[in-house]
Design an enzyme around this catalytic site. Structure first.
Site, PDB file in Angstrom:
ATOM      1  N   TYR C  61     -18.044  22.498   7.768  1.00 22.21           N
ATOM      2  CA  TYR C  61     -20.043  21.560   7.355  1.00 22.21           C
ATOM      3  C   TYR C  61     -19.972  22.064   5.457  1.00 22.21           C
ATOM      4  CZ  TYR C  61     -22.582  19.416  11.083  1.00 22.21           C
ATOM      5  OH  TYR C  61     -23.041  18.428  11.803  1.00 22.21           O
ATOM      6  N   ARG C  71     -19.199  15.253  -5.544  1.00 19.71           N
ATOM      7  CA  ARG C  71     -19.052  14.083  -6.171  1.00 19.71           C
ATOM      8  C   ARG C  71     -20.586  13.209  -6.653  1.00 19.71           C
ATOM      9  NH1 ARG C  71     -18.184   8.350  -3.905  1.00 19.71           N
ATOM     10  NH2 ARG C  71     -19.819   7.627  -5.394  1.00 19.71           N
ATOM     11  N   ASP C  75     -21.619  11.382 -10.043  1.00 23.44           N
ATOM     12  CA  ASP C  75     -22.936  10.672 -10.544  1.00 23.44           C
ATOM     13  C   ASP C  75     -23.841  10.959 -11.758  1.00 23.44           C
ATOM     14  OD1 ASP C  75     -22.027   9.528  -7.016  1.00 23.44           O
ATOM     15  OD2 ASP C  75     -21.125   8.627  -8.302  1.00 23.44           O
ATOM     16  N   MET C  79     -25.032   9.579 -14.844  1.00 25.16           N
ATOM     17  CA  MET C  79     -26.912   8.852 -15.116  1.00 25.16           C
ATOM     18  C   MET C  79     -26.839   9.233 -15.834  1.00 25.16           C
ATOM     19  SD  MET C  79     -27.674   8.859 -10.929  1.00 25.16           S
ATOM     20  CE  MET C  79     -29.184   8.846 -11.137  1.00 25.16           C
ATOM     21  N   PHE C 102     -26.684   5.257  -8.991  1.00 25.55           N
ATOM     22  CA  PHE C 102     -27.879   6.211  -8.723  1.00 25.55           C
ATOM     23  C   PHE C 102     -27.900   5.933  -6.820  1.00 25.55           C
ATOM     24  CE2 PHE C 102     -30.509   2.607  -8.151  1.00 25.55           C
ATOM     25  CZ  PHE C 102     -30.667   1.570  -9.217  1.00 25.55           C
ATOM     26  N   ASN C 123     -26.094  26.130  11.377  1.00 27.48           N
ATOM     27  CA  ASN C 123     -24.391  26.466  12.469  1.00 27.48           C
ATOM     28  C   ASN C 123     -24.195  28.145  12.845  1.00 27.48           C
ATOM     29  OD1 ASN C 123     -23.342  25.076  14.360  1.00 27.48           O
ATOM     30  ND2 ASN C 123     -23.274  23.313  13.014  1.00 27.48           N
ATOM     31  N   ASP C 134     -22.141  31.546  20.983  1.00 26.86           N
ATOM     32  CA  ASP C 134     -21.957  30.147  20.152  1.00 26.86           C
ATOM     33  C   ASP C 134     -23.865  29.098  20.727  1.00 26.86           C
ATOM     34  OD1 ASP C 134     -21.342  27.913  19.294  1.00 26.86           O
ATOM     35  OD2 ASP C 134     -18.752  28.482  20.384  1.00 26.86           O
ATOM     36  N   ASN C 141     -21.284  20.086  19.691  1.00 29.95           N
ATOM     37  CA  ASN C 141     -20.874  21.102  18.288  1.00 29.95           C
ATOM     38  C   ASN C 141     -19.242  20.685  16.839  1.00 29.95           C
ATOM     39  OD1 ASN C 141     -22.547  22.032  15.400  1.00 29.95           O
ATOM     40  ND2 ASN C 141     -21.975  24.088  16.596  1.00 29.95           N
ATOM     41  N   SER C 144     -19.948  16.638  16.239  1.00 33.58           N
ATOM     42  CA  SER C 144     -21.505  15.924  15.562  1.00 33.58           C
ATOM     43  C   SER C 144     -21.150  16.503  13.664  1.00 33.58           C
ATOM     44  CB  SER C 144     -22.543  17.123  15.165  1.00 33.58           C
ATOM     45  OG  SER C 144     -23.081  17.226  16.255  1.00 33.58           O
ATOM     46  N   THR C 148     -20.264  13.538  10.880  1.00 35.15           N
ATOM     47  CA  THR C 148     -20.921  13.861   9.606  1.00 35.15           C
ATOM     48  C   THR C 148     -19.658  13.654   8.513  1.00 35.15           C
ATOM     49  OG1 THR C 148     -22.537  15.237  10.824  1.00 35.15           O
ATOM     50  CG2 THR C 148     -21.601  14.971   7.966  1.00 35.15           C
ATOM     51  N   THR C 200     -25.987  14.340  13.527  1.00 37.15           N
ATOM     52  CA  THR C 200     -26.794  14.700  12.919  1.00 37.15           C
ATOM     53  C   THR C 200     -28.060  15.299  14.330  1.00 37.15           C
ATOM     54  OG1 THR C 200     -26.977  14.093  11.407  1.00 37.15           O
ATOM     55  CG2 THR C 200     -28.941  15.539  11.160  1.00 37.15           C
ATOM     56  N   THR C 203     -26.562  17.241  16.818  1.00 38.60           N
ATOM     57  CA  THR C 203     -26.373  18.702  15.806  1.00 38.60           C
ATOM     58  C   THR C 203     -28.048  19.399  16.194  1.00 38.60           C
ATOM     59  OG1 THR C 203     -25.246  18.534  14.479  1.00 38.60           O
ATOM     60  CG2 THR C 203     -27.501  20.338  14.275  1.00 38.60           C
ATOM     61  N   THR C 210     -30.530  26.005  21.959  1.00 40.46           N
ATOM     62  CA  THR C 210     -29.813  26.921  21.389  1.00 40.46           C
ATOM     63  C   THR C 210     -31.185  28.252  21.249  1.00 40.46           C
ATOM     64  OG1 THR C 210     -27.549  26.086  20.321  1.00 40.46           O
ATOM     65  CG2 THR C 210     -28.256  28.585  20.231  1.00 40.46           C
ATOM     66  N   HIS C 283     -40.132  11.468   5.418  1.00 39.79           N
ATOM     67  CA  HIS C 283     -41.128  12.802   4.439  1.00 39.79           C
ATOM     68  C   HIS C 283     -40.545  14.001   5.492  1.00 39.79           C
ATOM     69  CE1 HIS C 283     -43.441  14.716   2.216  1.00 39.79           C
ATOM     70  NE2 HIS C 283     -43.674  15.810   3.199  1.00 39.79           N
ATOM     71  N   GLU C 285     -37.727  14.514   6.746  1.00 44.58           N
ATOM     72  CA  GLU C 285     -35.901  14.638   6.109  1.00 44.58           C
ATOM     73  C   GLU C 285     -36.194  16.368   4.981  1.00 44.58           C
ATOM     74  OE1 GLU C 285     -32.832  15.154   7.037  1.00 44.58           O
ATOM     75  OE2 GLU C 285     -32.346  14.525   4.690  1.00 44.58           O
ATOM     76  N   TYR C 287     -38.068  18.150   4.540  1.00 47.01           N
ATOM     77  CA  TYR C 287     -38.804  19.829   5.001  1.00 47.01           C
ATOM     78  C   TYR C 287     -37.776  20.120   6.404  1.00 47.01           C
ATOM     79  CZ  TYR C 287     -43.511  19.408   3.144  1.00 47.01           C
ATOM     80  OH  TYR C 287     -44.248  18.983   2.304  1.00 47.01           O
ATOM     81  N   SER C 298     -36.428  34.174   3.547  1.00 46.72           N
ATOM     82  CA  SER C 298     -36.611  35.334   4.275  1.00 46.72           C
ATOM     83  C   SER C 298     -36.019  36.118   4.882  1.00 46.72           C
ATOM     84  CB  SER C 298     -37.478  34.601   5.554  1.00 46.72           C
ATOM     85  OG  SER C 298     -38.609  33.819   4.910  1.00 46.72           O
ATOM     86  N   SER C 314     -47.693  35.370  10.472  1.00 45.50           N
ATOM     87  CA  SER C 314     -48.247  34.040   8.955  1.00 45.50           C
ATOM     88  C   SER C 314     -46.917  33.651   9.018  1.00 45.50           C
ATOM     89  CB  SER C 314     -48.726  34.863   8.389  1.00 45.50           C
ATOM     90  OG  SER C 314     -50.490  34.824   7.896  1.00 45.50           O
ATOM     91  N   THR C 358     -47.048  26.619   2.802  1.00 49.00           N
ATOM     92  CA  THR C 358     -46.260  26.523   1.749  1.00 49.00           C
ATOM     93  C   THR C 358     -46.537  27.754   1.046  1.00 49.00           C
ATOM     94  OG1 THR C 358     -45.872  24.441   1.904  1.00 49.00           O
ATOM     95  CG2 THR C 358     -44.491  25.431   0.680  1.00 49.00           C
ATOM     96  N   LYS C 361     -46.549  31.067   2.757  1.00 48.67           N
ATOM     97  CA  LYS C 361     -45.333  31.980   2.409  1.00 48.67           C
ATOM     98  C   LYS C 361     -44.760  32.626   0.908  1.00 48.67           C
ATOM     99  CE  LYS C 361     -42.271  28.825   6.063  1.00 48.67           C
ATOM    100  NZ  LYS C 361     -41.713  30.141   6.310  1.00 48.67           N
ATOM    101  N   HIS C 418     -40.500  15.758 -10.221  1.00 49.37           N
ATOM    102  CA  HIS C 418     -40.744  15.965  -8.906  1.00 49.37           C
ATOM    103  C   HIS C 418     -39.653  16.586  -8.524  1.00 49.37           C
ATOM    104  CE1 HIS C 418     -43.045  17.236  -5.520  1.00 49.37           C
ATOM    105  NE2 HIS C 418     -43.376  16.158  -5.037  1.00 49.37           N
ATOM    106  N   PHE C 419     -39.329  15.785  -7.038  1.00 49.84           N
ATOM    107  CA  PHE C 419     -38.692  15.373  -5.989  1.00 49.84           C
ATOM    108  C   PHE C 419     -36.972  16.665  -5.987  1.00 49.84           C
ATOM    109  CE2 PHE C 419     -35.441  13.087  -6.757  1.00 49.84           C
ATOM    110  CZ  PHE C 419     -36.195  10.962  -6.749  1.00 49.84           C
ATOM    111  N   HIS C 420     -36.263  16.176  -7.397  1.00 48.95           N
ATOM    112  CA  HIS C 420     -35.232  17.157  -8.245  1.00 48.95           C
ATOM    113  C   HIS C 420     -35.841  18.645  -7.856  1.00 48.95           C
ATOM    114  CE1 HIS C 420     -32.984  13.374  -9.128  1.00 48.95           C
ATOM    115  NE2 HIS C 420     -31.758  14.645  -8.389  1.00 48.95           N
TER     116      HIS C 420
END
Lengths: 224, 302, 667
Positions: C61, C71, C75, C79, C102, C123, C134, C141, C144, C148, C200, C203, C210, C283, C285, C287, C298, C314, C358, C361, C418-420
């Site tokens: 994976y 790849r 791209d 861009m 894009f 995994n 396992d 597995n 899966s 993918t 997915t 998985t 498990t 959304h 996804e 997370y 952690s 906590s 968040t 954390k 923001h999302f990057h």
């Protein structure tokens, strides 16, 4: 340390004859669960995911219910007698599937095959009735390409039908496996999954029966 | 400047005044009350959060540095894994901040809802906006004229925009005037804006809509009330008529269209579009000849 | 006979994709020929392709993800360079091409880079951390993984045969309907995602089962490592969200293939419904991607601070809180669709609430460092870089959660920044940290630290140089996905962003160099004890790499840091604490070609569905079903490793550990 383990003498549903050794169930602190628990648990999670997929189709159906684009609406199309027959078939097939599970528990090849055959036949009748309903709609100009409402109806009910058809394929495979290999543990696990699947499809049909057909035939004035 | 370097430096010269202009980014220099309101919410939320975020980042770097393994002056507390007091503070601070921000969000989301009419003594101007592939059509129902890729409006008057699309999703956005909103086929969205002062404000589509998307730029010309009346009168004198045939021409895909106007508009055209009595935009010319496609692309200018 | 497929599908008239495609085909062919010539194929088939071992699958994976990172990054280079050039100019990429790039960039990075990377790390590490052999369903597995890979293959085939979608990474209708996207591009996207989506989902089922049902004796929920908790939360989200994706893309497929009207402009279709459904998946996804990254951090922060994680309880509550809340915020992706003040405000507030766990954390990681002895290994550098960067990204997210602010910034480059910010700062830094951290466990030698740190600094600096200008240009009104533009105030910022992406390129080059150099000098950097970082959780009690069966005897867990507590006792005594166990033979699941063969038929079916070669579709489906039946007919599912072999392996491990303890005691 951990609480004392819960011990069962035998599983009353899946092992009424007490053939399998006793198992430790519940609370993961007892170490890895036995294989049968793991298989069943995993399949339940799959079923829940499948319910979520159906929920998405139900949501689309609810949103598009009134989008008939001038075409036929649910009230004009649905025939409750056909739906009642389909429901009876599925409910009866759930019963016979339960009978098959008991037969597997008793390791009885003849009754297993017979109960599975009847289950499959009832499923087949359901599919035939559904295909007839669909082709009937299409010939009346109420096919899935007529309007968004009809697209969502055909997809939701059709998705359930596809699941039933796939289950029939699985059913045939299970019959062949029991016949060829007997009641080996891994095949019984697979059958446990199959019966869960079959019962779950019946539950989803109950939802379809209520939310699609019963709600659909209500006169439009009664709907919000 | 030395010979070799002067050429490079000269080509970079335009960058300098342009970078200075960046001190006044469009979204943060609103020219109307809606943009002003949006900006206040943005900057207030930012300040509140910076008050938390900056100390947090400083503390992260500070702790990492102070408690580095080579620093023997730092206390080593290998079993310090819980403190009720810290747990309480650590949960409370974000909760309180979010309470505050949430309150701002609730109030401002209602006050600044795009469909909320602006409180003004001036007479509102109604404009009907249609997003096409790949140009904007502005219909003035009260004046019975229409314009492509340019919206002329009186400064200081509230604008009541009703927005739809002839084909795919687009977003109507004039950064200096404030809020943007989707343009969707078969639906009308409502947007209320106002340009306080005369000026030219650039607009664009803020939702990708296909190959001609970058060309969906338009200008908003805010002018005085007299100039607006003059413009309306002049527009009624010349130019084509926007009837159903002309509209069907607009439905064909074209890009980088130079702004022009229509001297009259078929009555109820916008409603016909919204209620789908007129067909949606055509897609790409798959079955059409290459010659027709070449005509479409010839309008591209940079 | 071949449906819509003709020779015109290959871009003979477009030099750039033709050259790129030819290069890729040549490189792949060269690699395959070299592998075959060296005689590696039987080894690869036996040990990797048909393996059902979670460790091997996890590594595959991650390998898939690494290749797809290259790849997707190419791209990104294209861009950024296009936008740096296309001010009052056409640039070098025509719109038809730029739009595919894009769309491919987003699709590949999310579905075929980030997802496989986090799934690969989960995994590999999760069963080891749980002290078991396992996952619940090893053959599933493998299926899966290969599904993918099948999806990734289909997306890359579109480079050479046909075209890719030109709609962006989420194919919003009406643009994605047949009327406005008549080519095969959207179909490539849809079938690739549907196929890999099945993988997915499986998985998700596998890992939830498990974590909940297969743990070492004594490992109650509160004693589970935090990475396993985040694995659980992430996979619960997969189970909850991916079926929605499957259903929604199925609806779009029905619209395109059979003329249904879910989202079409005609016959009362509802395109807004697509946005609601797809973001109800979309959304959760993100997370799904970031929660495992939090788990990795952690582990890394605790290990390299020499302290247990601060306030585990906590952290667990925060993880589950994020899990549930992520299902309640989807509308913030389309505040500007005109839902009204009430609806917008409710979803805005819900989106802000998710910042609370968040933030908790972040503070817990902060206090893990407090009172510790922080070692700045490259993994820890990724963690600290993450903490700073993610806080900024999260802040811009809460900013966007305010509907009026979003009315100014929706779909702008501010949003893109923001999302990057959160995906690169969170997910990418997280998988790089996890890759560095668990690499020795997987391969038996440590990666070169110097090159790793240099790569980190390039990524960190490059990220800020590439994306801070995008925040600015978003505030200047620039929207995303513009192939060219003519506003002069945007131009200098896009130039700077172009430089930033080149700095990231240096970072990637350094990572490739790091891998190359580390492999060549691996003899000098062997991990002889299995515990190169002075770790705290159970995976560090095995050899590097672990044996196929992971643990000779499942450990008995009595607290939440089982390996650390035993290690400290052993250190105090200068010798091993646990006595040599009674060795018994161990059953391990047999290898199976099911995954690989199923994926083969999946690619066949997907390709023929895209090009509408119906007889091939039927063949592919029949082949897939036959594969299942063949697998079901298998009689022997496991092989046995004899007790003597188990004993030999374990005794070697114990000897190495004892030797290390004695050496430590001497120092």
């Amino acid at each position: 340390m951990s609480a004392p383990a819960l011990r069962l003498a035998h599983d009353p549903v899946f092992d009424p004859a007490g053939i399998a050794p006793p198992e430790v169930t519940g609370h993961g602190a007892g170490g890895p669960a036995p294989k049968r628990i793991i298989v069943g648990y995993g399949f339940w999670i799959f079923l829940l995911s499948d319910v979520i997929m159906f929920s998405a189709f139900f949501a689309a159906y609810a949103v598009l219910f009134k989008n008939t684009a001038g075409g036929p609406s649910a009230h004009e199309l649905f025939d409750l007698r056909n739906t009642a027959t389909e429901t009876a078939c599925l409910l009866l097939s759930t019963f016979t599937c339960g009978m098959a599970s008991l037969a597997v528990g008793h390791r009885n090849q003849k009754w297993t095959q017979l109960a599975l055959l009847v289950t499959g036949l009832l499923g087949l009748v359901f599919i035939v009735l559904e295909i007839r309903e669909f082709t009937g709609f299409v010939s009346r100009g109420a096919g899935p390409t007529r309007s968004a409402f009809l697209s969502s109806f055909f997809t939701l009910v059709g998705c359930h039908g596809i699941h039933v058809s796939a289950a029939l394929l699985w059913l045939g495979t299970m019959m062949a496996q029991f016949y060829a290999k007997g009641f080996r543990q891994d095949i019984r696990h697979r059958f446990l999954c199959f019966s869960l699947f079959w019962h779950a499809l019946d539950i989803i049909w109950v939802a379809i029966f209520n939310l699609v057909y019963l709600v659909g035939v209500l006169p439009p004035e009664l709907l919000p | 400047m030395r010979r070799g370097g002067s050429g490079v430096l000269r080509s970079l010269l335009p960058v300098v005044p342009v970078s200075l202009a960046a001190c006044h980014p469009a979204v943060l220099t609103p020219a109307g009350p809606v943009g002003e309101g949006d900006r206040i919410v943005l900057l207030d939320s930012l300040s509140i959060m910076l008050a938390i975020v900056v100390p947090t980042i400083v503390t992260i770097l500070g702790f990492a540095y102070w408690f580095r393994a080579s620093n023997r002056r730092a206390r080593y507390l290998p079993d310090f894994a819980y403190s009720g007091r810290i747990e309480l503070i650590v949960w409370s601070i974000p909760v309180l901040v979010i309470f505050f921000l949430g309150g701002i969000a609730w109030i401002s989301a209602h006050l600044l809802d795009p469909a909320e009419p602006l409180r003004s003594k001036a007479k509102p101007l109604e404009v009907q906006v249609v997003a096409l592939d790949w140009k904007w059509l502005f219909i003035y129902p009260q004046q019975n004229v229409a314009s492509i890729n340019r919206m002329v409006v009186p400064a200081g008057a509230p604008l009541e925009l009703r927005i739809t699309s002839a084909s795919v999703f687009n977003v109507f956005f004039v950064p200096r005037l404030g809020s943007e909103i989707y343009a969707m086929y078969g639906m009308t969205t409502r947007l209320n804006l106002q340009a306080d002062q005369p000026g030219v404000y650039f607009g664009l589509s803020a939702h990708f809509s296909g190959d001609g998307f970058p060309g969906m730029a338009f200008d908003v010309h805010a002018v005085s009330a007299e100039e607006f009346t003059q413009w309306t009168a002049a527009t009624r004198e010349t130019g084509p008529v926007l009837d159903e045939a002309a509209y069907r021409q607009l439905l064909k895909q074209s890009q980088d269209v130079t702004p022009y106007t229509y001297r009259s508009v078929q009555s109820g055209l916008f409603d016909d579009i919204v209620e789908q009595r007129l067909p949606p935009g055509e897609g790409p010319p798959t079955a059409r000849s290459a010659a027709a496609a070449a005509v479409v692309l010839a309008g591209r200018q940079y | 006979m071949f449906g819509k497929l003709t020779w015109q599908a290959i871009p003979f008239d477009q030099p750039i994709p033709l050259a790129a495609g030819a290069l890729v085909v040549f490189v792949i062919a060269a690699i395959l020929i070299w592998v075959a010539a060296k005689g590696y194929i039987p080894y690869l088939w036996r040990e990797w392709i048909t393996s059902v071992d979670h460790k091997r699958i996890g590594i595959m994976y991650c390998l898939l993800a690494a290749v797809m990172l290259l790849r997707g990054f190419i791209d990104a280079l294209m861009m950024r360079s296009q936008q740096a050039l296309a001010f009052h100019a056409p640039g070098y990429l025509p719109p038809e091409h730029y739009d595919q790039i894009f769309s491919a960039h987003g699709t590949i990075m999310i579905f075929f880079m980030a997802m496989p990377f986090v799934i690969g790390l989960m995994n590999f590490a999760m069963p080891l951390q749980l002290g078991v052999r396992d996952v619940a369903f090893p053959t599933l597995n493998s299926v899966s993984f290969w599904l993918t890979a099948a999806g990734a293959l289909l997306v890359n085939i579109s480079l050479v045969v046909g075209e890719f979608a030109r709609t962006g990474w989420l194919p919003y209708p009406p643009l994605s309907e047949l009327t406005y996207s008549p080519g095969v591009g959207v179909d490539y996207y849809l079938w690739a995602i549907q196929i890999s989506g099945i993988g997915t989902l499986m998985t998700g089922i596998n890992m939830v089962t498990t974590v909940l049902k297969i743990r070492a004796p004594g490992m109650s929920y509160m004693r589970m490592p935090i990475f396993c908790w985040t694995t659980l939360a992430s996979n619960l989200l997969i189970v909850a969200a991916f079926p929605i994706l499957t259903a929604t893309l199925a609806m779009l497929l029905l619209d395109r293939y059979v003329g249904f009207h879910f989202f079409s402009n005609e016959a009362a279709g509802n395109a807004m419904m697509f946005q609601n459904l797809i973001w109800a998946w979309g959304h959760p996804e993100v997370y799904i991607l970031v929660l495992p990254a939090f788990g990795i951090f952690s582990e890394v922060v605790a290990t390299f601070s020499g302290k247990p994680l601060f306030d585990r309880r906590s952290m667990i509550i925060a993880t589950l809180g994020i899990c549930i809340l992520s299902l309640c915020v989807w509308l913030h992706h389309f505040f500007t669709m005109g839902a009204g003040g009430d609806v917008n405000a409710v979803f805005g507030i819900a989106s802000m609430i998710i910042a609370v766990p968040t933030g908790v954390k972040i503070y817990n990681w902060l206090f893990t460092m407090y009172g510790g002895r922080v070692r700045f290994s490259s993994a820890m550098l990724w963690a600290i870089g993450f903490m700073v960067t993610f806080v900024i990204g999260g802040m811009t997210g809460v900013l966007l959660a305010s509907p009026p602010a979003d009315f100014l910034l929706h779909n702008s480059l501010f949003l893109v920044a923001h999302f990057h910010n959160v995906i690169i700062g969170g997910v990418v830094f997280g998988v790089f940290a996890g890759y560095t951290y668990w690499f020795p466990k997987a391969f038996g030698f440590v990666l070169d630290e110097r090159l790793g740190k240099a790569a980190f600094w390039c990524w960190l600096v490059g990220f800020y140089v590439a994306f801070v200008p995008l925040y600015v240009v978003g505030l200047e009104g620039m929207t995303r996905r513009m192939q060219h533009y003519d506003r002069p105030e945007w131009y200098p910022w896009l130039l700077v962003a172009g430089v930033g992406v080149l700095i990231i390129l240096c970072g990637i080059a350094l990572q490739i160099a790091q891998l190359w150099v580390s492999i060549r000098t691996r003899a000098q950097r062997r991990d002889l004890t299995g515990d190169p970082w002075d770790g705290r959780s159970l995976e560090w009690s095995t050899t590097s790499p672990p044996p196929e069966f992971n643990f000779a005897v499942l450990p008995n867990v009595t607290n939440d840091e089982p390996y650390w507590s035993i290690k400290q006792q052993a250190r105090a005594r200068g010798e091993l604490v646990t006595p040599e166990p009674e060795y018994a033979p161990i059953q391990v699941p047999r290898n199976s070609a099911t995954g690989f063969v199923t994926a083969f038929f999946a690619v066949l079916t997907g390709f023929s569905l895209i090009w509408q070669i119906w007889w091939l579709v039927i063949l592919g489906l029949v082949g897939a079903y036959a594969t299942f039946v063949a697998f079901a007919w298998r009689d022997v599912h496991e092989t046995e490793i004899p007790a003597a072999e188990v004993a030999r392996i374990d005794r070697a491990n114990r000897a190495a550990r004892a030797a290390a303890l004695r050496e430590e005691a001497v120092q």
